[in-house]
Design a protein around this motif. Structure first.
Motif, mmCIF file in Angstrom:
data_model
loop_
_atom_site.group_PDB
_atom_site.id
_atom_site.type_symbol
_atom_site.label_atom_id
_atom_site.label_comp_id
_atom_site.label_asym_id
_atom_site.label_seq_id
_atom_site.Cartn_x
_atom_site.Cartn_y
_atom_site.Cartn_z
ATOM 1 N N GLU A 65 0.822 -1.216 0.000
ATOM 2 C CA GLU A 65 0.000 0.000 0.000
ATOM 3 C C GLU A 65 0.853 1.262 0.000
ATOM 4 O O GLU A 65 0.536 2.236 -0.673
ATOM 5 C CB GLU A 65 -0.919 0.010 1.225
ATOM 6 C CG GLU A 65 -1.960 1.109 1.212
ATOM 7 C CD GLU A 65 -2.945 0.960 0.076
ATOM 8 O OE1 GLU A 65 -3.164 1.954 -0.646
ATOM 9 O OE2 GLU A 65 -3.484 -0.152 -0.112
ATOM 10 N N LEU A 66 1.979 1.231 0.737
ATOM 11 C CA LEU A 66 2.743 2.462 0.940
ATOM 12 C C LEU A 66 4.237 2.181 1.013
ATOM 13 O O LEU A 66 4.674 1.235 1.672
ATOM 14 C CB LEU A 66 2.292 3.136 2.248
ATOM 15 C CG LEU A 66 3.032 4.406 2.685
ATOM 16 C CD1 LEU A 66 2.749 5.559 1.725
ATOM 17 C CD2 LEU A 66 2.623 4.789 4.115
ATOM 18 N N ILE A 84 -1.546 6.088 6.004
ATOM 19 C CA ILE A 84 -2.343 5.146 5.208
ATOM 20 C C ILE A 84 -3.782 5.640 5.094
ATOM 21 O O ILE A 84 -4.390 5.619 4.011
ATOM 22 C CB ILE A 84 -2.323 3.744 5.860
ATOM 23 C CG1 ILE A 84 -0.940 3.119 5.720
ATOM 24 C CG2 ILE A 84 -3.380 2.850 5.240
ATOM 25 C CD1 ILE A 84 -0.615 2.561 4.372
ATOM 26 N N GLU A 85 -4.333 6.104 6.192
ATOM 27 C CA GLU A 85 -5.705 6.602 6.191
ATOM 28 C C GLU A 85 -5.853 7.798 5.253
ATOM 29 O O GLU A 85 -6.828 7.899 4.506
ATOM 30 C CB GLU A 85 -6.101 6.992 7.613
ATOM 31 C CG GLU A 85 -7.560 7.419 7.761
ATOM 32 C CD GLU A 85 -7.929 7.739 9.193
ATOM 33 O OE1 GLU A 85 -8.977 8.388 9.408
ATOM 34 O OE2 GLU A 85 -7.171 7.356 10.107
ATOM 35 N N ASN A 140 3.728 -4.772 5.275
ATOM 36 C CA ASN A 140 2.621 -4.160 4.538
ATOM 37 C C ASN A 140 2.974 -2.743 4.107
ATOM 38 O O ASN A 140 2.406 -2.211 3.160
ATOM 39 C CB ASN A 140 1.361 -4.130 5.405
ATOM 40 C CG ASN A 140 0.773 -5.515 5.594
ATOM 41 O OD1 ASN A 140 0.566 -6.231 4.638
ATOM 42 N ND2 ASN A 140 0.543 -5.904 6.839
ATOM 43 N N VAL A 141 3.885 -2.121 4.843
ATOM 44 C CA VAL A 141 4.461 -0.827 4.478
ATOM 45 C C VAL A 141 5.973 -1.001 4.501
ATOM 46 O O VAL A 141 6.511 -1.674 5.377
ATOM 47 C CB VAL A 141 4.040 0.274 5.472
ATOM 48 C CG1 VAL A 141 4.767 1.583 5.179
ATOM 49 C CG2 VAL A 141 2.527 0.496 5.424
ATOM 50 N N THR A 187 -5.573 6.537 1.521
ATOM 51 C CA THR A 187 -6.667 5.683 1.030
ATOM 52 C C THR A 187 -8.029 6.359 1.136
ATOM 53 O O THR A 187 -9.044 5.768 0.767
ATOM 54 C CB THR A 187 -6.683 4.353 1.803
ATOM 55 O OG1 THR A 187 -6.778 4.613 3.211
ATOM 56 C CG2 THR A 187 -5.422 3.555 1.523
ATOM 57 N N ASP A 217 -0.101 4.661 10.423
ATOM 58 C CA ASP A 217 -1.512 4.349 10.202
ATOM 59 C C ASP A 217 -2.283 5.575 9.718
ATOM 60 O O ASP A 217 -3.182 5.474 8.869
ATOM 61 C CB ASP A 217 -2.149 3.777 11.470
ATOM 62 C CG ASP A 217 -1.911 4.653 12.693
ATOM 63 O OD1 ASP A 217 -0.995 5.511 12.654
ATOM 64 O OD2 ASP A 217 -2.627 4.496 13.694
#
Length: 612
Positions: free
Chosen positions: A365-366, A473-474, A397-398, A477, A470
Motif C-alpha cells: 500500500e505504501l 495510510i488513512e 505491509n508498508v 486511502t 496508520d
C-alpha cells in the motif's frame, strides 16, 4: 530351569534391539533440544520470520498470531507448533539486498550554458562515482565492529582576537566539551547587544549548525525597556523556550542548576548593575556542569541554563561571537582529548531486532522514502527504534528505506556502507551530497517505490520527521481508488525569495510564483505520478530545481495537465514541529523521536514531546 542356546540368542537379540531403539530416541531428543535452543538463542522473532514465510491456506498465519509475534508478546506454544506444520507456498520472501539506487544517472542531460543545477548534478554524479569506486576498491564489509578511530584533540585552546577575526568569528573546539570544561572570552561590547553561542558542527551542507547554547545580552533592552540576558537553544531553525534574566533573582521555588539559581540579581536599591556595558572590558566564562551551563562575568555568577533534551555538550564544537564584540582573547580548558564528532559506534545499536523486515514480492500500500545525510547515524537509529517499529512496517505491509548520498569524507561513506549492509534499510544514491541536489534523492525514491517495492502510494519524509504510519495510510486511502493524488501541507501562491540566504535568482526560477506544493518534511503521491516523474527523468524531460518540495509541486502540476490530480491539504503534516493530532511531526531530535513513539504506544494518542 536351564535355558537353551536359542533362548539365549533370542534374549541377546531383544536386548540389542532395545539398545538401538534407545539410541535413536536419545538422538531424536538431542536434535529436538538443539532446535529449541536455536530458537531461544536467535529469539522468537527469528522463528516468526520463518513462520511468516511458510503458512496457512492464504499464505499467511491467522491475523491474531501474526499480531502476537509482531508486537513481541509471548506465544510459547503456537509458534513452536507451527514450525512442524507442512511447508506451503511462500507469499513473502526476502529479496536480495540492494545497496545502490537503481536510478539511471546517465539520464541527466549535459548542462546547458544557463542551467547551473545540471552542471552541479553532473559534477556531483562524477564525484559520487569516484567516491563509490574508492569505497568498493577498499573492500571491507560488515565483519567486525564499526570503526573505532579516535580523534586526538588538545585539552586546551588559546586564540587571540586577531586569529579569531581571521577565522570568521568562530573558535573551533575540536572535541567539544565535557563535564568541567570551561570557555572564557575576554572582550568589550561595541553595540547595544551581542551574541555568544556554543554551536554544533554543520551536519550537512546548506544546514545551519544547532545552537546548543544561545546567550544574548541586550544592553539597550528589548520590549521590556530594560537590559536583559536571554538564553535558548535552536535545532534546525526551531527555537526552544527562552530563559530571560531581567535583573531579579530566581524565585525560591524555581529549579536550580547544580545548586545555582538560573538568574542572579543585578538590580538593587533602584540601581541597575547590568554585567555588561558598551566599550567596557569583560571576562565571560561558560562552564559545563552536571545539569547545565554556568555563566560567570568578571568572576561573579550571573546565570545558569539547564541542558535541554536532545543537545549534548560533546557536540558543542564551535564558539561563535557576533561581530558586535571586540574580542581580545578566547581560552578554553579542561577539554576532552577525544570525541565522537564522527562516531557511529556511539549511536548505532547493532542488533538484529532493528534490521529491516523483508520486502514482499507483491504490491504494498505504501512506500516511505526517508532523506538522510551520511553522518546522521543518530537520526537513523532513532527512526529505526521508533515509528519504523510500527506493526504495518514490521509485517511488510508498508516498506520504509533511508536514501543517503555520498559524503565528502571517505570514513563516513565506509561506515554508511557497513550500516547499510547490516540493517538492510539504506539505499545509497551515488552522487556527492549537497543541499541543492536533494532533489535527486527524491527521484531515487520514486524509482525505488515503483520498481523495487511496487507501492500504490509513495511518501517522502526526512530523518527528523516522525511519521504516524496508520494515519498516513488513512490519508492516502481516503481518496477514491484510481484517482491520482498529492497529499500534504500545501503552499499556494508562494513567491521566490529574491534576496537573503535562500535567494532564488530569476535565472533559476523566472516565474513570479511557485506552483502549489506540499512542504518537504512529509507528503504523499500516487504511484502513477511517481512513474511519470521517473519516465520524464529518463527521457531528459524532467526539470530539476534546487528546492526539492517545489520541484515535486512542479512535476505534479505538469502531470495534472494530462490527468486530473486530487490535491489534499492538511495542517497535520506539520512543517514547523509538532501539533496535536499530527500526522507527521518535523524537526524532532533523536530523543524526541523515542519520546513520541513511547507516548503513541503507551497512551495511544499522538501527543507531542515539547522539550528537546
Amino acid at each position: 530351569m536351564k535355558r537353551t542356546k536359542s533362548d539365549v540368542l533370542a534374549t541377546l537379540s531383544r536386548q540389542k534391539s532395545t539398545r538401538i531403539q534407545t539410541l535413536f530416541i536419545a538422538l531424536g531428543s538431542i536434535l529436538l533440544i538443539f532446535e529449541v535452543l536455536h530458537m531461544f538463542k536467535n529469539g522468537i522473532h527469528s522463528v516468526s520470520q520463518e513462520i511468516l514465510y511458510s503458512s496457512s491456506a492464504n499464505g499467511l498465519l491467522d491475523s491474531k498470531l501474526v499480531m502476537e509475534i509482531l508486537e513481541g508478546r509471548e506465544s510459547p506454544i503456537r509458534p513452536i507448533d507451527a514450525l512442524f506444520q507442512p511447508r506451503k507456498r511462500v507469499e513473502i520472501e526476502r529479496l536480495p539486498k540492494r545497496l545502490l539506487s537503481g536510478l539511471n544517472f546517465t539520464a541527466i542531460p549535459s548542462p546547458g550554458s544557463k542551467n547551473g543545477i545540471l552542471k552541479s548534478a553532473n559534477d556531483a554524479v562524477e564525484q559520487g562515482r569516484r567516491l563509490w569506486g574508492e569505497l568498493e576498491g577498499s573492500g571491507g564489509g560488515v565483519e567486525g565492529n564499526v570503526s573505532e578511530k579516535v580523534e586526538k584533540c588538545p585539552s586546551s585552546v588559546l586564540i587571540t582576537g586577531e586569529e579569531f577575526g581571521r577565522d570568521g568569528g568562530v573558535a573551533v573546539l575540536p572535541c567539544g566539551l565535557t563535564l568541567g570544561s570551561h570557555v572564557t572570552v575576554v572582550g568589550r561590547p561595541v553595540a547595544g547587544q551581542f551574541l555568544v553561542e556554543l554551536q554544533g558542527l554543520r551536519t550537512v551542507e546548506g544546514e545551519d549548525p544547532p545552537r546548543i547554547l544561545h546567550l544574548n545580552p541586550r544592553l539597550d533592552g528589548d520590549f521590556s525597556g530594560a537590559p536583559v540576558i536571554e538564553l535558548n537553544t535552536c535545532y534546525r531553525m526551531q527555537w526552544g523556550e527562552a530563559q530571560r534574566c531581567e535583573g531579579w533573582r530566581s524565585e525560591a521555588d524555581q529549579p536550580t542548576v547544580d545548586g545555582f539559581v538560573q538568574c542572579e540579581q543585578w538590580i538593587s536599591d533602584g540601581k541597575n548593575e547590568f554585567p555588561f556595558a558598551k566599550e567596557k572590558l569583560f571576562v565571560l566564562t561558560i562552564k559545563a556542569g552536571l545539569q547545565g551551563f554556568h555563566v560567570n562575568v568578571d568572576g561573579k555568577h550571573v546565570t545558569s541554563f539547564p541542558y535541554h533534551t536532545g543537545f549534548a555538550i560533546e557536540d558543542a564544537t564551535g564558539l561563535y561571537l557576533h561581530k558586535h564584540v571586540d574580542v581580545l582573547a578566547i581560552v578554553a580548558a579542561s577539554l576532552p582529548t577525544s570525541h565522537p564528532s564522527f562516531a557511529p559506534q556511539k549511536h548505532l545499536e547493532l542488533s538484529d531486532k532493528w534490521k529491516a523486515p523483508p520486502i514482499p514480492n507483491k504490491p504494498v500500500e505504501l512506500f516511505i522514502g526517508i532523506l538522510s545525510a551520511g553522518n546522521h547515524f543518530a537520526e537513523r537509529m532513532a527512526v529505526r527504534k521508533s515509528w519504523m517499529q510500527h506493526k504495518l512496517i514490521r509485517s511488510s505491509n508498508v516498506v520504509a528505506r533511508f536514501f543517503v548520498a555520498m559524503d565528502k569524507k571517505r570514513e563516513v561513506n565506509e561506515e554508511v556502507k557497513k550500516e547499510a549492509e547490516f540493517f538492510g534499510d539504506i539505499v545509497i544514491v551515488p552522487y556527492k551530497d549537497t543541499y541543492d541536489l536533494v532533489v535527486l534523492k527524491t527521484v531515487a525514491i520514486c524509482e525505488y517505490g515503483v520498481r523495487t517495492v511496487s507501492a500504490r502510494h509513495i511518501m517522502k519524509g526526512d530523518d527528523d520527521t516522525f511519521v504516524r504510519v496508520d494515519a498516513v495510510i488513512e490519508a492516502a486511502t481516503a481518496i477514491k481508488d484510481g484517482r491520482s493524488l498529492y497529499v500534504g501541507n500545501m503552499n499556494y501562491f508562494h513567491e521566490p525569495l529574491r534576496s537573503g540566504k535562500w535567494t532564488v535568482t530569476y535565472e533559476e526560477w523566472p516565474e513570479q510564483v511557485y506552483p502549489p506544493y506540499a512542504n518537504g518534511p512529509g507528503y504523499i503521491i500516487s504511484s502513477d505520478i511517481a512513474k511519470a516523474i521517473l519516465s520524464d527523468f529518463e527521457k531528459h524531460e524532467l526539470r530539476l530545481f534546487k528546492m526539492e518540495d517545489v520541484s515535486m509541486g512542479m512535476w505534479v502540476e505538469k502531470f495534472n495537465k494530462t490527468r486530473p490530480v486530487e490535491y489534499v491539504h492538511s495542517h497535520n503534516f506539520c512543517q514547523f514541529g509538532c501539533i496535536e493530532h499530527y500526522i507527521t511531526a518535523h524537526y524532532q531530535s533523536p530523543r524526541q523521536m523515542i519520546c513520541l513513539w513511547q507516548k503513541l504506544k503507551l497512551q495511544g494518542e499522538p501527543l507531542c514531546c515539547n522539550v528537546r
